[in-house]
Design an enzyme around this catalytic site. Structure first.
Site, PDB file in Angstrom:
ATOM      1  N   ASN A 100      14.541   1.620  -8.201  1.00 32.81           N
ATOM      2  CA  ASN A 100      14.976   2.952  -8.760  1.00 32.81           C
ATOM      3  C   ASN A 100      13.195   2.478  -8.497  1.00 32.81           C
ATOM      4  O   ASN A 100      12.464   1.756  -8.925  1.00 32.81           O
ATOM      5  CB  ASN A 100      15.088   2.785 -10.382  1.00 32.81           C
ATOM      6  CG  ASN A 100      16.368   2.438 -10.510  1.00 32.81           C
ATOM      7  OD1 ASN A 100      17.484   3.306  -9.930  1.00 32.81           O
ATOM      8  ND2 ASN A 100      17.219   1.933 -11.521  1.00 32.81           N
ATOM      9  N   HIS A 117      11.560   0.704  -3.735  1.00 35.16           N
ATOM     10  CA  HIS A 117      11.406   1.679  -2.955  1.00 35.16           C
ATOM     11  C   HIS A 117      10.049   2.670  -3.880  1.00 35.16           C
ATOM     12  O   HIS A 117       9.853   3.757  -3.877  1.00 35.16           O
ATOM     13  CB  HIS A 117      12.689   3.283  -3.174  1.00 35.16           C
ATOM     14  CG  HIS A 117      13.463   1.887  -2.855  1.00 35.16           C
ATOM     15  ND1 HIS A 117      15.281   3.174  -3.390  1.00 35.16           N
ATOM     16  CD2 HIS A 117      13.590   1.382  -1.609  1.00 35.16           C
ATOM     17  CE1 HIS A 117      15.993   2.644  -1.766  1.00 35.16           C
ATOM     18  NE2 HIS A 117      14.814   1.543  -1.742  1.00 35.16           N
ATOM     19  N   THR A 190      24.792   1.128  -8.136  1.00 37.06           N
ATOM     20  CA  THR A 190      24.051   1.739  -7.189  1.00 37.06           C
ATOM     21  C   THR A 190      25.684   1.749  -6.588  1.00 37.06           C
ATOM     22  O   THR A 190      26.519   1.488  -5.730  1.00 37.06           O
ATOM     23  CB  THR A 190      23.094   0.782  -6.201  1.00 37.06           C
ATOM     24  OG1 THR A 190      23.085   0.986  -4.668  1.00 37.06           O
ATOM     25  CG2 THR A 190      24.165  -0.783  -5.909  1.00 37.06           C
ATOM     26  N   ASN A 215      30.063  -1.026 -12.194  1.00 38.39           N
ATOM     27  CA  ASN A 215      30.082   0.504 -11.282  1.00 38.39           C
ATOM     28  C   ASN A 215      31.220   0.949 -12.054  1.00 38.39           C
ATOM     29  O   ASN A 215      32.038   0.653 -11.295  1.00 38.39           O
ATOM     30  CB  ASN A 215      29.326   0.308 -10.304  1.00 38.39           C
ATOM     31  CG  ASN A 215      29.129   1.897  -9.509  1.00 38.39           C
ATOM     32  OD1 ASN A 215      29.400   3.248 -10.148  1.00 38.39           O
ATOM     33  ND2 ASN A 215      28.544   2.127  -8.608  1.00 38.39           N
TER      34      ASN A 215
END
Ligand code: BV8
Length: 246
Positions: A100, A117, A190, A215
């Site tokens: 994120n 990232h 994710t 998730n």
């Protein structure tokens, strides 16, 4: 029971690595990328999150990032971020890796955060001019002019994120690979589609880690996961934390 087994693994001396994706910020109001209401749904990644897209149309790319920055500036960390921040203080062997770029883990107090990232709050000089640092923080919201200009060379600034086709920071990648040498590896929120981040869970398993996925939906990683918790992170992490000895 998955939960009992997991709680027994979270001992004070355990090496615990957590990798998060956009799903951890969903409860804070930050759109995910690939769900039905996600960011990518309205845009194709190739159209916006690549250096080619920026070279072709820096203004449009900046309008997307500026819109996201304005949205994220109004969001606050949720219970998932808070529990992970508490674990970063509770477990000496804890490492947080995130894909994120929203900065919510940092705002919750997790330190350090391995940002694979980059950060939507950082910028860089597109021309990489000699007078500019590689990346620096710029909280301007909204940018009055887009693309914003480098104050040294006058060229366009770029968002301080890693785009598709761009190399990740080698030191961050090395630290992430080292962090896969752990006892428990969580992959949380994710879709496990973007590499090299999506490959970390396999590395952890090869090093003997017990792998955990949190998730609501299954992912390409789910089949190889030891403990699958098909629940939202903001609900399940407080339940797990509540089972830990005080
Ligand atoms: C690289 C930053 C070496 C920007 C992002 C061709 C050419 C070049 C490279 C490639 C290529 N083909 C493949 C590649 C590799 C490529 C890649 O992996 N592509 C994929 C799409 C196949 N990777 C790269 O390019 C990387 N660089 O490899 O360099 C290289 C270099 C040159 C040539 C070859 C190799 C760079 C990748 C980084 C891209 N940048 N973002 C920005 O944010 O704008 S990626 C973007 O996707 C975000 O960072 C995001 O974090 C990331 C992953 O998405 P997720 O976080 O997983 O989010 P998503 O919406 O997908 O899923 C959310 C999940 O949460 C869902 O599963 C949902 O069910 C769940 N969820 C929802 N609510 C909750 C929840 N879970 C829990 N609780 C809830 N409440």
């Amino acid at each position: 029971m998955n939960l009992d087994r997991l709680v027994r693994l979270l001992t004070p001396g355990a090496r615990i690595t957590v990798m998060t994706g956009a799903g951890v910020s969903a409860a804070s109001g930050v759109p995910t990328f690939r769900s039905s209401t996600g960011l990518w749904k309205n845009f194709r990644a190739e159209d916006l999150a690549t250096p080619e897209a920026f070279a072709r149309d820096p203004r449009t790319v900046w309008e997307w990032y500026d819109w996201r920055r304005q949205l994220i500036a109004r969001c606050v960390p949720n219970a998932a971020h808070e529990v992970l921040a508490a674990w970063s203080r509770r477990f000496p062997g804890f490492t947080l890796i995130t894909q994120n770029v929203d900065g919510l883990h940092e705002r919750a107090g997790t330190d350090p955060v391995l940002r694979m990232h980059g950060s939507i709050w950082d910028v860089g000089c597109w021309n990489e001019c000699a007078a500019s640092a590689h990346r620096w923080r710029d909280d301007t919201v909204p940018f009055p002019v887009m693309p914003p200009a480098c104050r040294h060379c006058g060229g366009p600034l770029r968002p301080g994120v890693v785009w598709f086709g761009e190399m990740l920071d080698a030191e961050v990648v090395d630290a992430c690979l080292e962090a896969t040498r752990c006892d428990v590896f969580f992959t949380i929120g994710t879709s496990a589609l973007v590499y090299p981040a999506a490959g970390l869970v396999d590395r952890a398993r090869q090093h003997g880690a017990v792998t955990v996925e949190i998730n609501p939906e299954s992912t390409p990683a789910s089949g190889g996961i030891d403990i699958v918790i098909a629940q939202p992170a903001e609900l399940s992490l407080p339940v797990i934390d509540g089972q830990l000895p005080r």
